[in-house]
Write a protein that holds these residues in place. Structure first.
Motif, PDB file in Angstrom:
ATOM      1  N   PRO A 196       0.705  -1.264  -0.021  1.00 57.75           N
ATOM      2  CA  PRO A 196      -0.011   0.111   0.179  1.00 57.75           C
ATOM      3  C   PRO A 196       0.874   1.247  -0.051  1.00 57.75           C
ATOM      4  N   GLU A 197       0.359   2.312  -0.641  1.00 51.63           N
ATOM      5  CA  GLU A 197       0.987   3.373  -0.881  1.00 51.63           C
ATOM      6  C   GLU A 197       1.641   3.946   0.542  1.00 51.63           C
ATOM      7  N   ASN A 198       2.872   4.704   0.630  1.00 51.56           N
ATOM      8  CA  ASN A 198       3.393   5.066   2.019  1.00 51.56           C
ATOM      9  C   ASN A 198       3.114   4.282   3.172  1.00 51.56           C
ATOM     10  N   GLU A 199       3.152   2.856   3.329  1.00 55.85           N
ATOM     11  CA  GLU A 199       2.658   2.011   4.142  1.00 55.85           C
ATOM     12  C   GLU A 199       4.005   2.000   4.928  1.00 55.85           C
ATOM     13  N   ASP A 200       5.185   1.840   4.620  1.00 56.30           N
ATOM     14  CA  ASP A 200       6.244   1.888   5.218  1.00 56.30           C
ATOM     15  C   ASP A 200       7.445   2.538   4.422  1.00 56.30           C
ATOM     16  N   ALA A 201       8.343   3.111   4.909  1.00 54.50           N
ATOM     17  CA  ALA A 201       9.642   3.775   4.118  1.00 54.50           C
ATOM     18  C   ALA A 201      10.250   2.436   3.725  1.00 54.50           C
ATOM     19  N   ALA A 202      10.926   2.660   2.410  1.00 59.33           N
ATOM     20  CA  ALA A 202      11.632   1.742   1.933  1.00 59.33           C
ATOM     21  C   ALA A 202      12.816   1.171   2.359  1.00 59.33           C
ATOM     22  N   THR A 203      13.223   2.063   3.496  1.00 58.70           N
ATOM     23  CA  THR A 203      14.543   1.805   3.942  1.00 58.70           C
ATOM     24  C   THR A 203      14.383   1.354   5.437  1.00 58.70           C
ATOM     25  N   LYS A 204      13.454   0.975   5.770  1.00 54.92           N
ATOM     26  CA  LYS A 204      13.340   0.385   7.398  1.00 54.92           C
ATOM     27  C   LYS A 204      12.527  -0.813   7.322  1.00 54.92           C
ATOM     28  N   PHE A 205      13.188  -1.943   6.785  1.00 53.56           N
ATOM     29  CA  PHE A 205      12.576  -3.317   6.528  1.00 53.56           C
ATOM     30  C   PHE A 205      11.033  -3.215   5.914  1.00 53.56           C
ATOM     31  N   ALA A 206      10.756  -2.545   5.293  1.00 56.24           N
ATOM     32  CA  ALA A 206       9.491  -2.508   4.585  1.00 56.24           C
ATOM     33  C   ALA A 206       9.349  -3.930   3.862  1.00 56.24           C
ATOM     34  N   HIS A 207       8.155  -4.437   4.054  1.00 55.16           N
ATOM     35  CA  HIS A 207       7.704  -5.704   3.519  1.00 55.16           C
ATOM     36  C   HIS A 207       7.055  -5.369   2.332  1.00 55.16           C
ATOM     37  N   TYR A 208       7.367  -6.029   1.297  1.00 53.65           N
ATOM     38  CA  TYR A 208       6.548  -5.923   0.233  1.00 53.65           C
ATOM     39  C   TYR A 208       5.840  -7.485  -0.130  1.00 53.65           C
ATOM     40  N   ALA A 209       4.562  -7.207  -0.668  1.00 53.88           N
ATOM     41  CA  ALA A 209       3.931  -8.523  -1.196  1.00 53.88           C
ATOM     42  C   ALA A 209       4.206  -8.757  -2.578  1.00 53.88           C
ATOM     43  N   SER A 210       4.242 -10.189  -2.876  1.00 55.48           N
ATOM     44  CA  SER A 210       4.454 -10.455  -4.208  1.00 55.48           C
ATOM     45  C   SER A 210       3.296 -10.140  -5.069  1.00 55.48           C
ATOM     46  N   ALA A 211       3.439  -9.442  -6.299  1.00 54.59           N
ATOM     47  CA  ALA A 211       2.259  -8.993  -7.177  1.00 54.59           C
ATOM     48  C   ALA A 211       1.256  -9.960  -7.257  1.00 54.59           C
ATOM     49  N   ASP A 212       0.078  -9.595  -7.316  1.00 54.35           N
ATOM     50  CA  ASP A 212      -1.091 -10.598  -7.355  1.00 54.35           C
ATOM     51  C   ASP A 212      -1.437 -10.826  -8.726  1.00 54.35           C
ATOM     52  N   SER A 213      -2.486 -11.396  -9.106  1.00 51.72           N
ATOM     53  CA  SER A 213      -2.689 -11.795 -10.450  1.00 51.72           C
ATOM     54  C   SER A 213      -3.243 -10.310 -11.482  1.00 51.72           C
ATOM     55  N   ALA A 214      -3.883  -9.758 -10.610  1.00 53.54           N
ATOM     56  CA  ALA A 214      -4.091  -8.352 -11.228  1.00 53.54           C
ATOM     57  C   ALA A 214      -2.926  -7.552 -11.775  1.00 53.54           C
ATOM     58  N   ASP A 215      -1.750  -7.685 -11.181  1.00 49.46           N
ATOM     59  CA  ASP A 215      -0.689  -6.802 -11.265  1.00 49.46           C
ATOM     60  C   ASP A 215       0.317  -7.757 -12.180  1.00 49.46           C
ATOM     61  N   TYR A 216       0.198  -9.026 -12.680  1.00 52.24           N
ATOM     62  CA  TYR A 216       1.308  -9.517 -13.339  1.00 52.24           C
ATOM     63  C   TYR A 216       1.574  -8.739 -14.633  1.00 52.24           C
ATOM     64  N   LEU A 217       2.747  -8.609 -14.925  1.00 52.34           N
ATOM     65  CA  LEU A 217       3.324  -7.807 -16.115  1.00 52.34           C
ATOM     66  C   LEU A 217       3.827  -8.986 -17.108  1.00 52.34           C
ATOM     67  N   LYS A 218       3.799  -8.684 -18.349  1.00 51.83           N
ATOM     68  CA  LYS A 218       4.436  -9.425 -19.401  1.00 51.83           C
ATOM     69  C   LYS A 218       5.727  -9.368 -19.463  1.00 51.83           C
ATOM     70  N   ILE A 219       6.846 -10.439 -19.234  1.00 54.81           N
ATOM     71  CA  ILE A 219       8.178 -10.223 -18.932  1.00 54.81           C
ATOM     72  C   ILE A 219       8.779 -11.153 -19.844  1.00 54.81           C
ATOM     73  N   GLY A 220       9.896 -10.898 -20.606  1.00 55.93           N
ATOM     74  CA  GLY A 220      10.623 -11.945 -21.486  1.00 55.93           C
ATOM     75  C   GLY A 220      12.158 -11.591 -20.920  1.00 55.93           C
ATOM     76  N   THR A 221      12.831 -12.705 -20.688  1.00 50.78           N
ATOM     77  CA  THR A 221      14.363 -12.286 -20.273  1.00 50.78           C
ATOM     78  C   THR A 221      15.173 -13.286 -20.920  1.00 50.78           C
ATOM     79  N   GLU A 222      16.468 -13.129 -21.060  1.00 53.89           N
ATOM     80  CA  GLU A 222      17.468 -14.156 -21.298  1.00 53.89           C
ATOM     81  C   GLU A 222      18.786 -13.769 -20.630  1.00 53.89           C
ATOM     82  N   LEU A 223      19.387 -14.793 -20.182  1.00 53.56           N
ATOM     83  CA  LEU A 223      20.697 -14.558 -19.600  1.00 53.56           C
ATOM     84  C   LEU A 223      21.890 -14.966 -20.563  1.00 53.56           C
ATOM     85  N   ARG A 224      23.009 -14.218 -20.601  1.00 52.96           N
ATOM     86  CA  ARG A 224      23.865 -14.670 -21.074  1.00 52.96           C
ATOM     87  C   ARG A 224      25.506 -14.619 -20.223  1.00 52.96           C
ATOM     88  N   ARG A 225      26.142 -15.572 -20.542  1.00 54.36           N
ATOM     89  CA  ARG A 225      27.507 -15.482 -20.006  1.00 54.36           C
ATOM     90  C   ARG A 225      28.713 -15.409 -20.733  1.00 54.36           C
TER      91      ARG A 225
END
Length: 365
Positions: A196-225
């Motif tokens: 929730p907006e402004n629930e905790d400061a980002a620098t004080k052990f703020a806890h974030y929930a994993s995004a729920d299904s309504a907030d999924y985003l389309k992502i594609g990624t590749e890893l190279r070495r």
């Protein structure tokens, strides 16, 4: 013949010849395409590729250590991995076809291909392990900054980048990781987290929930070495462009250097909900040290390109984890008793969360 009729007849003949010529030209310059019965082949096995032309074709493989191709378009698998087979004609037409060389079928790998175990699965197509983010219980623990702080205690040594912004009443954090996961795996991740907006400061052990299904985003990624012999960056895995809250991939092996993990390079495409949301994310990338470029083709290490709701980025050298080891060594004096207990609890959750991955490694490698 009347001069007017002669002129009309001549004009019609010219138009007919022009039309026939255009049709023939279009037929001759039909785009080159490659087809095959499958895009997967096992080691020492073959698959035939065909093209839609009778002209002479030159075949090439992007990585002959993974797959070779002969003059007739027959591909032979050499070792697990991904290679792009290209065909070209004398008139300049080209086409590409991605081929996956798979490992031999094994019971444990086949089990993980079809069913997740403690949230993890395996893909023969690309030869990598990944988190089944739609069916993993880890999502219920969300994310806390302490997870990254105590990661070195578990022999996790990775770079990370955190991008923060507020959108439609929620504080968002998009975090990317790449590096060494214990002694057996290296890989990369992209995670979406909200609170929730402004629930905790980002620098004080703020806890974030994993995004729920309504907030999924389309992502594609590749890893190279980076290949030490050639200096090129070889493809390790490619996660398909799809809906995620946690897009990850892991491959067996150990990096040469883990502080930082700059021999790894990720290329990621994220489609946000709208252009405003992508703009906020892009501004966050700039704050993290990424540079904006003017086209997708211009994207290279530690740069990004934004096109409406889409952001294309490549990440290699930037890391916000430079002080993680310092924090680890002095953690008790820094955060006090209750802060230290919180970090121990986070360590316990991480041990459980990644225990499934470790168990899978012991059974599958």
């Amino acid at each position: 013949m009347h001069p007017i009729k002669r002129a009309v007849s001549l004009l019609l003949a010219v138009m007919l010849l022009s039309f026939c010529g255009m049709f023939a030209f279009a037929a001759e310059t039909e785009p080159l395409t490659i087809t095959a019965p499958t895009d997967c082949v096992q080691r020492k096995k073959t698959i035939p590729l065909t093209v839609n032309t009778q002209d002479a074709v030159t075949w090439r493989s992007s990585d002959t250590a993974v797959a070779t191709v002969d003059g007739s378009g027959v591909v032979t698998g050499v070792k697990p991995g991904t290679a792009t087979i290209s065909a070209s004609t004398a008139d300049g037409r080209t086409a590409n076809y991605k081929v996956y060389v798979m490992r031999a079928k094994m019971p444990w790998r086949s089990l993980l291909e079809k069913h997740q175990i403690l949230g993890y699965r395996y893909s023969y197509k690309g030869d990598y392990y990944y988190t089944d983010d739609k069916d993993c219980w880890q999502r219920y623990f969300g994310f806390n900054f302490a997870y990254d702080w105590i990661a070195p205690l578990m022999l996790f040594e990775y770079d990370y980048v955190r991008v923060f912004f507020t959108y439609q009443g929620q504080d968002w954090m998009v975090q990317m990781w790449k590096g060494q996961y214990g002694m057996v795996f290296y890989g990369s991740e992209v995670g979406l987290y909200t609170k929730p907006e402004n629930e905790d400061a980002a620098t004080k052990f703020a806890h974030y929930a994993s995004a729920d299904s309504a907030d999924y985003l389309k992502i594609g990624t590749e890893l190279r070495r980076q290949n030490l012999l050639t200096g090129e960056y070889d493809l390790e895995f490619e996660r398909p462009y799809d809906d995620y809250w946690w897009c990850s991939g892991f491959v067996p092996g150990h990096l040469r250097d883990t502080t930082p993990c700059d021999e790894l390079r990720t290329t990621t495409h994220i489609t946000f909900k709208d252009a405003e949301m992508s703009r906020m994310f892009a501004e966050g990338l700039t704050e993290c040290g990424f540079t904006e470029v003017r086209s997708q083709d211009a994207v290279q290490s530690d740069t990004y390109f934004r096109d409406g709701a889409d952001v294309y980025l490549q990440w290699q050298n930037i890391s916000q984890a430079a002080n993680s080891h310092v924090v680890q060594t002095a953690v008790y004096g820094t955060v006090g008793f209750w802060g230290f207990m919180m970090m121990l609890g986070a360590l316990f959750l991480m041990l459980i969360s990644f225990g499934g991955l470790g168990l899978g490694l012991l059974l599958l490698i």
